[in-house]
Design a protein around this motif. Structure first.
Motif, short mmCIF file in Angstrom:
data_model
loop_
_atom_site.label_atom_id
_atom_site.label_comp_id
_atom_site.label_asym_id
_atom_site.label_seq_id
_atom_site.Cartn_x
_atom_site.Cartn_y
_atom_site.Cartn_z
N LEU A 120 3.17 6.07 5.42
CA LEU A 120 3.41 4.69 4.99
C LEU A 120 3.75 4.58 3.51
O LEU A 120 4.03 3.48 3.03
CB LEU A 120 2.19 3.82 5.31
N PHE A 121 3.73 5.67 2.79
CA PHE A 121 4.09 5.61 1.37
C PHE A 121 5.53 5.15 1.15
O PHE A 121 5.81 4.40 0.21
CB PHE A 121 3.85 6.97 0.71
N PRO A 122 6.51 5.58 1.98
CA PRO A 122 7.86 5.03 1.80
C PRO A 122 7.90 3.52 1.96
O PRO A 122 8.66 2.84 1.24
CB PRO A 122 8.67 5.73 2.91
N ASN A 123 7.11 2.96 2.87
CA ASN A 123 7.08 1.50 3.04
C ASN A 123 6.56 0.82 1.78
O ASN A 123 7.08 -0.21 1.34
CB ASN A 123 6.19 1.14 4.23
N ILE A 124 5.51 1.38 1.21
CA ILE A 124 4.94 0.81 -0.01
C ILE A 124 5.95 0.89 -1.15
O ILE A 124 6.16 -0.07 -1.90
CB ILE A 124 3.64 1.53 -0.39
N TYR A 125 6.60 2.03 -1.28
CA TYR A 125 7.57 2.22 -2.36
C TYR A 125 8.73 1.23 -2.25
O TYR A 125 9.12 0.60 -3.25
CB TYR A 125 8.10 3.66 -2.31
N LEU A 126 9.27 1.06 -1.05
CA LEU A 126 10.42 0.19 -0.87
C LEU A 126 10.06 -1.29 -0.90
O LEU A 126 10.94 -2.14 -0.97
CB LEU A 126 11.12 0.52 0.45
N GLU A 167 5.55 -0.77 9.72
CA GLU A 167 5.28 -1.85 8.78
C GLU A 167 4.13 -2.71 9.29
O GLU A 167 3.21 -3.06 8.56
CB GLU A 167 6.52 -2.71 8.59
N ALA A 168 4.17 -3.04 10.57
CA ALA A 168 3.09 -3.84 11.14
C ALA A 168 1.78 -3.06 11.15
O ALA A 168 0.71 -3.61 10.86
CB ALA A 168 3.45 -4.26 12.56
N TYR A 169 1.86 -1.76 11.49
CA TYR A 169 0.65 -0.94 11.54
C TYR A 169 0.00 -0.80 10.17
O TYR A 169 -1.21 -0.88 10.02
CB TYR A 169 0.99 0.44 12.10
N GLY A 170 0.83 -0.57 9.15
CA GLY A 170 0.28 -0.32 7.82
C GLY A 170 0.13 -1.54 6.95
O GLY A 170 -0.29 -1.42 5.81
N SER A 171 0.53 -2.71 7.45
CA SER A 171 0.37 -3.96 6.71
C SER A 171 1.21 -4.01 5.46
O SER A 171 0.82 -4.59 4.47
CB SER A 171 -1.11 -4.18 6.34
#
Length: 593
Positions: free
Chosen positions: A404-410, A109-113
């Protein structure tokens, strides 16, 4: 005097009460009543807190063994924890292996903002919300905050990754993605200390698109003109094809996440589909990609700084360092202190400017070509079969944002909009990539370097802005990129070592210095990028999403869906094999020459 009547003793006679005495008595009674109710409220609050802590002790904090239990009691500041005596040491070690890496979600999360660390549009509010939540739920001492992450790692050993079946998976709701790292949760109980943990606000549609662009648009932009040199003009078709395929596989990841509410990350999907071996393999590949990106950052900074100061060198005690080697060492020294930090919220603010930096470099390129008079000169071949595999890797690297797509989706307010968010992000990035590739190659032709900033004349102001932007951007991203790798290694250490900040500094220093050693040994920016794009990106962006989709949703897919996934996997395997072999041979031949 009447017979039998007792007269009061004058010494103990009570004088009549005055109005002033009555008023004083009433005030005293009021004060006593107020103090009484305050005491009752304090006692009630204390009992409630004790009850909550007892619930935590009984339902959440399950210890691995008695030795770890005694250490973790210190973390809870006099709270007695109950160990799980039934689970032996061997089983504990097995749980540790199967759940590694446990720090993946937060570190990425921190890496991908995304969604709450470093997006420019919401950086301040989201990072502040996360920080206040962590502070509000911390225990009585500041030292616990330092140790909270290790305690969280141990407490999650008892939390199942996946529920036995879909019916039981729908009953407990997974812990919120945005919850503080100090929230100790299990599948059965989610207690709160003082107040319920409130996550940061979700991302809107526009913010999600911005996140998608920020994830994909990186240093790969600098090498797209070089990819035309390697593969020819028709090689641009590969860029468009990869864009379509990668967008589709991104949607497949969404469907994989929807198949089970316990899935939140890439390793989660891998374990659900292929068990513990799948989780380990995918995790190693993801961390290898991050490590290789750090190597690319060092090479990038060394190349651009040496182009500005080409005559700088050092000859000390018989050791000669050319311009590139010297500036690579200086860049490493500059990023090393940032890698020691455990709280990277400030760095994440700056790294979110990756999109802005990319746009600025593109504008500088156009300015040099149009205003400064470099001009555009058509040249090149239609198709170069011999070097086309290198172009495969360079174009593939451009779409390496799938982890990082799961992070964006959630993180979205409306996850149903994820496919359209993904499509718009890919369209914008593809237009940017192709535009820079065409413009850069028309300006510099066959002389194009692996980074087009190296071809821009340093006498122009726009060129200097582009070069220094290219140098500063990796400085802000290096720490965020190496931290997930460092955390994955730190969590494998014994508990006592994991809590030591000195051990953490030693591990991170070793990692940073190793990236410098690799960068100096293999200073080939374009070929290293092609190797990453061919070997790692093809697996993560093409092969893995399709394979997981087929496994997790088997029996529910049509023949057309199965055929499309199998075709994409075949293309991914072919491109990976051909591109990896070609990149390795190019690196070997360049070193020999």
């Amino acid at each position: 005097m009447a017979a039998g009547r007792l007269l009061p003793d004058p010494a103990f006679s009570v004088k009549p009460k005055t109005s002033e005495n009555n008023q004083n008595i009433q005030v005293a009674k009021t004060e006593v009543a107020v103090l009484w109710w305050i005491l009752v409220l304090l006692i009630g609050k204390k009992k409630k807190e004790k009850k909550e802590m007892t619930t935590v002790d009984e339902g959440v904090f399950l210890m691995d063994d008695e030795e770890n239990q005694s250490q973790k009691e210190l973390l809870l500041d006099d709270n007695n924890l109950k160990g799980d005596d039934e689970r032996g040491e061997d089983d504990s070690q097995y749980q540790k292996i199967t759940s590694w890496p446990r720090t993946f979600r937060d570190s990425m999360e921190a890496y991908g903002s995304v969604p709450h660390s470093s997006v420019v549009l919401e950086a301040g509010s989201r990072s502040l919300s996360r920080s206040l939540t962590r502070l509000n739920n911390s225990f009585r001492s500041l030292s616990l905050r330092k140790r909270a992450s290790s305690y969280h790692l141990e407490s999650t050993l008892t939390a199942p990754l996946l529920y036995p079946d879909q019916e039981t998976a729908e009953k407990p709701s997974p812990a919120p993605r945005s919850a503080s790292r100090l929230s100790f949760t299990s599948s059965a109980v989610q207690p709160s200390f003082h107040e319920p943990i409130k996550g940061p606000p979700k991302c809107s549609y526009a913010q999600s698109v911005f996140n998608g662009i920020n994830v994909m648009c990186g240093v790969g932009l600098l090498s797209t003109p070089y990819a035309i040199k390697q593969g020819g003009w028709l090689g641009l078709l590969i860029l468009f094809a990869f864009s379509l395929i990668a967008c589709y596989t991104g949607v497949l990841l969404k469907r994989c996440l929807e198949s089970n509410p316990a899935l939140h990350t890439f390793p989660d999907i891998a374990q659900a589909a292929f068990g513990t071996p799948g989780r380990l393999v995918i995790s190693i590949l993801l961390y290898a990609e991050l490590y290789a990106a750090c190597v690319e950052f060092i090479i990038l900074m060394g190349d651009n700084l040496s182009s500005v100061f080409p005559d700088v060198h050092v000859n000390l005690v018989g050791v000669f360092l050319n311009s590139h080697q010297l500036f690579s060492i200086l860049a490493t020294v500059a990023v090393l202190p940032t890698a020691w930090l455990r709280n990277l919220s400030f760095m994440s603010y700056l790294s979110a400017g990756g999109v802005i930096a990319s746009v600025l470099v593109v504008l500088c390129l156009l300015w040099v070509g149009v205003i400064d008079g470099i001009g555009f000169h058509p040249s090149g071949t239609a198709l170069d079969i011999a070097n086309l595999p290198v172009a495969l890797g360079l174009y593939g690297f451009c779409y390496a944002g799938h982890p990082l797509f799961p992070n964006i989706y959630l993180s979205m307010q409306n996850p149903a909009d994820f496919p359209s968010v993904l499509l718009l992000s890919f369209i914008i990035c593809t237009v940017l990539y192709s535009g820079v590739a065409i413009t850069g190659f028309l300006m510099f032709g066959g002389a194009i370097e692996s980074q087009f900033t190296l071809n821009m004349p340093t006498t122009f102001v726009a060129s200097k802005i582009a070069v220094w932007t290219t140098v500063v951007n990796p400085l802000t991203k290096y720490a965020l990129t190496i931290t997930p790798v460092a955390l994955s290694l730190e969590e494998l250490l014994p508990l006592a070592w994991f809590k030591s900040h000195l051990v953490s500094i030693l591990i991170r220093t070793t990692l940073v210095l190793s990236t410098l050693l690799v960068a100096i040994t293999f200073p080939f920016f374009g070929f290293i990028m092609a190797l990453i794009g061919s070997f790692i990106t093809m697996i993560i962006a093409l092969i893995f999403p399709c394979a997981s989709y087929l496994k997790l949703l088997r029996g529910k897919l049509s023949r057309i869906q199965i055929a499309v996934c199998c075709s994409i996997m075949t293309v991914g395997v072919f491109c990976s094999m051909v591109g990896t072999y070609s990149s390795v041979m190019k690196i070997a031949n360049t070193m020999q020459s």
